[in-house]
Design a protein around this motif. Structure first.
Motif, mmCIF file in Angstrom:
data_model
loop_
_atom_site.group_PDB
_atom_site.id
_atom_site.type_symbol
_atom_site.label_atom_id
_atom_site.label_comp_id
_atom_site.label_asym_id
_atom_site.label_seq_id
_atom_site.Cartn_x
_atom_site.Cartn_y
_atom_site.Cartn_z
ATOM 1 N N HIS A 153 15.731 6.153 12.582
ATOM 2 C CA HIS A 153 14.701 5.191 12.252
ATOM 3 C C HIS A 153 13.462 5.034 13.654
ATOM 4 C CE1 HIS A 153 13.141 0.562 11.739
ATOM 5 N NE2 HIS A 153 12.104 1.811 12.885
ATOM 6 N N SER B 53 9.361 -3.107 11.385
ATOM 7 C CA SER B 53 10.117 -3.099 11.604
ATOM 8 C C SER B 53 11.421 -3.322 11.124
ATOM 9 C CB SER B 53 10.319 -2.237 13.515
ATOM 10 O OG SER B 53 10.107 -1.705 13.894
ATOM 11 N N ASP C 110 8.851 4.845 10.182
ATOM 12 C CA ASP C 110 9.369 2.964 9.804
ATOM 13 C C ASP C 110 8.415 2.390 9.253
ATOM 14 O OD1 ASP C 110 9.546 0.826 12.578
ATOM 15 O OD2 ASP C 110 8.232 2.955 11.914
ATOM 16 N N HIS C 111 6.756 2.532 9.342
ATOM 17 C CA HIS C 111 5.720 2.413 8.439
ATOM 18 C C HIS C 111 4.525 2.889 9.948
ATOM 19 C CE1 HIS C 111 5.302 0.433 13.035
ATOM 20 N NE2 HIS C 111 6.968 -0.059 12.229
ATOM 21 N N GLU D 249 10.471 5.019 15.035
ATOM 22 C CA GLU D 249 8.984 4.556 15.113
ATOM 23 C C GLU D 249 7.996 5.111 14.869
ATOM 24 O OE1 GLU D 249 9.020 0.997 15.777
ATOM 25 O OE2 GLU D 249 6.803 1.300 15.742
HETATM 26 MN MN MN Z 1 7.969 0.116 13.498
#
Ligand code: MN
Ligand code: GP9
Length: 648
Positions: free
Chosen positions: A252, A296, A485-486, A254
């Motif tokens: 994942h 997240s 994640d974004h 960041e």
């Molecule tokens: Mn995040």
């Protein structure tokens, strides 16, 4: 009671002469509400003015019903100002507005205090305090004179209701549905004002606690009808079960955005390791996160359940006890050992509770690691990954295979203010002028430059991780999955600068310059792509899939490869559909297809390919978007999967 216009005139004359504090309170808080929209969304919708005025007049009228009037004005002013200040700061950082249900996560706010201060504080965030200063001056100057006291509450309430009624009568009418589901907080503030928004958010936040009174039956009916009509059929294709029984490691990543892949500065790639994995594996290059205020945690939720995040608050915090079908619990049921690892506090985003509910056997959080190197929000990614490899080895040797692990990185989290400590990646630019090499700072010292340095660091950490796993013999029979994640919440101006800086003239090009690169609001939204990569040492896929894809589709697409199937999934198996059928639905009702970016706030379609777009095409996709937003909302708010599963 028949009220004459004359009486209203008398009311205004009296208020001005005898109740200056009421007059000041109404005018000052009305001005604050208008300033708030100007300094945040930049909207000046007329209808919001009627809501702002109606609310502040009604609040002023209540002062006539209480004994301690001055105390009442001070308290209400503090509440209204706090609403403006907190939402203004929050808007800088999230381009959205605060949900009171998030305030339950004090840990979240504590850890973000420094980030927001570092990143988002502006003078215009605090400008609303002028009202309180003025109020004390007015209270001091004008004493409330009981002798002339008249209770005008009813008249003021009527004027307030007239104002609110005018606001309701003005278009656009679509925005009322947003009051109910709060998909699009910005649209609610623009159309109804920040005071009405915050009251609405409080009501919506409290609603789940009384949800059995508010529309449970209707929600269950709607969900059953949806699945009856659209139940997603289990895929059968060349990818079905290709990874069944293999170990899965999911990174994942960041705030990793796709525009950094393939980017180079001074002939050095920003992400050489990710570029290699994307080239050798299956790279979903038209992929977007679909987060709300939960960032997240919203991504973890949407990836796992193939549902859209909560409209109010976050699932991880406000619905963590709900029943969901997840990738993790489906693999658990197939005999996988399922774990998650993250260098931050376990209660951040309430992961301690939610991860167990999602089906993880164990969540290794900060206390499982030696915090020997800290950057940004906590444990550095390189130290995190260094420690993770022997932990996975232990799991393999002492617990057994197959296992599924989610590794959540941290260093690349905004505001990247300490990159000079851990990155020497060069984002300056050297240009030859009159035969002389001149070094221009370019992105050095800019937020975009710091972000790119941090991404390069994370890429190095992932590259080191893959090597260490290989040396430990942990890549055999194992699939590596990586997703951003974004988006990193970089401002639009950061991109305009990066694409339009001219090193020769050492200035930023504008529309009048020949080689100016336009970067409009839609380009900005489209730049929020994040990568989704599936890679395994055993097989060279060398596949780039550019079908429009959202996080909601990731767990379904990977799940088919793992031989699992979630009948509640609202996403699609991307390997099973044509590019034309790909659609990325965002929480505010906007969506992306291969042909358009549809902006639900402005009801506008931005063409992404040549050709005429019919109204039917927009209507069909808009209805689809509203359906999956509504079904997600109902499943989460009313915990319907629990009931649907128990009714089986
Ligand atoms: Mn995040
Ligand atoms: C916090 C980390 C960052 O532990 O996952 O969370 P975010 O701010 O991206 O939601």
């Amino acid at each position: 009671m028949k009220l004459k216009i004359k009486k209203f005139k008398e009311l205004f004359k009296n208020i001005e002469k005898n109740y200056p504090i009421i007059l000041y309170f109404v005018v000052a808080n009305f001005i604050n509400a208008v300033l708030f929209r100007i300094f945040t969304t930049g909207s000046f919708a007329i209808r919001a003015l009627f809501f702002d005025f109606g609310v502040v007049l009604l609040l002023a009228g209540f002062s006539l019903l209480v004994k301690k009037k001055n105390f009442y004005f001070i308290i209400v002013s503090i509440i209204l100002i706090a609403c403006c200040v907190i939402n203004s700061i929050y808007y800088n950082y999230y381009s959205s507005f605060v949900s009171v249900s998030l305030l339950a996560t004090s840990v979240f706010l504590k850890d973000f205090g420094d980030v927001v201060l570092d990143f988002a504080i502006r003078i215009t965030d605090w400008i609303y305090l002028w009202e309180l200063i003025g109020l004390f001056i007015v209270i001091k100057k004008y004493k409330f004179d009981v002798k002339i006291y008249k209770n005008w509450f009813l008249e003021m309430a009527i004027i307030s209701l007239i104002s609110l009624g005018v606001g309701c009568a003005l278009p656009p009418y679509t925005s009322f549905s947003r009051l109910i589901k709060l998909w699009n907080r910005v649209s609610v503030v623009n159309n109804f004002g920040v005071y009405v928004y915050q009251v609405d958010d409080i009501v919506q936040s409290l609603k789940p606690t009384f949800n059995n009174i508010f529309g449970y039956d209707g929600a269950l009916k709607e969900v059953k009808e949806y699945y009856g009509k659209n139940g997603n059929v289990q895929s059968v294709n060349d990818y079905t079960g290709i990874f069944e029984g293999k170990n899965i490691i999911v990174i994942h990543a960041e705030s990793l955005q796709s525009f950094t892949l393939g980017l180079s500065f001074n002939d050095e790639e920003v992400t050489p390791n990710l570029n290699k994995l994307a080239k050798e594996g299956i790279y979903f290059s038209n992929f977007y996160a679909q987060v709300g205020v939960g960032t997240s945690s919203d991504t973890e939720f949407t990836y796992a359940t193939s549902l859209l995040p909560a409209n109010t608050g976050t699932v991880f915090v406000n619905y963590y006890n709900n029943k969901f079908v997840t990738v993790q619990n489906m693999l658990n049921n197939k005999g996988y050992y399922v774990f998650s690892m993250h260098g931050n506090n376990g209660d951040f985003w309430n992961r301690d509770a939610m991860h167990i509910n999602m089906g993880y056997d164990k969540f290794y959080s900060k206390s499982s690691f030696v915090i020997d190197e800290e950057y940004g929000l906590g444990l550095s990614d390189k130290s995190f990954f260094r420690q993770v490899v022997p932990m996975i080895s232990d799991i393999k040797n002492n617990i057994g295979e197959p296992y599924y692990g989610t590794l959540i990185t941290l260093t690349n989290h905004t505001p990247w203010s300490d990159t000079e400590i851990y990155s020497d990646y060069d984002v300056s630019m050297t240009v030859s002028i009159d035969g002389e090499d001149v070094v221009r700072d370019y992105l050095e010292g800019k937020t975009m430059g710091n972000y790119i340095k941090a991404v390069n660091y994370m890429d190095e950490a992932i590259g080191q991780f893959i090597n260490d796993m290989d040396e430990a013999g942990l890549l055999e029979n194992t699939v590596i999955v990586i997703y951003g994640d974004h988006d990193a919440r970089l401002g639009k101006k950061q991109f305009e600068y990066m694409y339009n800086y001219d090193p020769i003239s050492d200035r930023v090009l504008n529309e009048r310059d020949d080689n100016y690169v336009e970067f409009n609001d839609y380009d900005y939204e489209l730049s929020k792509k994040v990568p989704f990569i599936i890679w395994t040492k055993d097989t060279q896929f060398e596949l780039d899939v550019d079908t429009p894809m959202g996080m909601i589709d990731a767990g379904v697409t990977l799940g088919n490869m793992l031989g699992i199937y979630n009948k509640y999934a609202l996403g699609k198996d991307i390997m099973n559909i044509s590019k034309e059928d790909g659609i990325v639905v965002f929480k505010d009702g906007s969506y992306i297809t291969d042909k358009i970016y549809y902006n639900s706030k402005d009801n506008e379609a931005y063409a992404l390919s040549p050709g005429v777009i019919s109204d039917d095409y927009i209507k069909k996709n808009s209805e689809y978007a509203d359906d999956i937003i509504s079904v997600s909302y109902n499943l989460i708010t009313y915990d319907l999967i629990r009931d649907l599963e128990s009714a089986k």
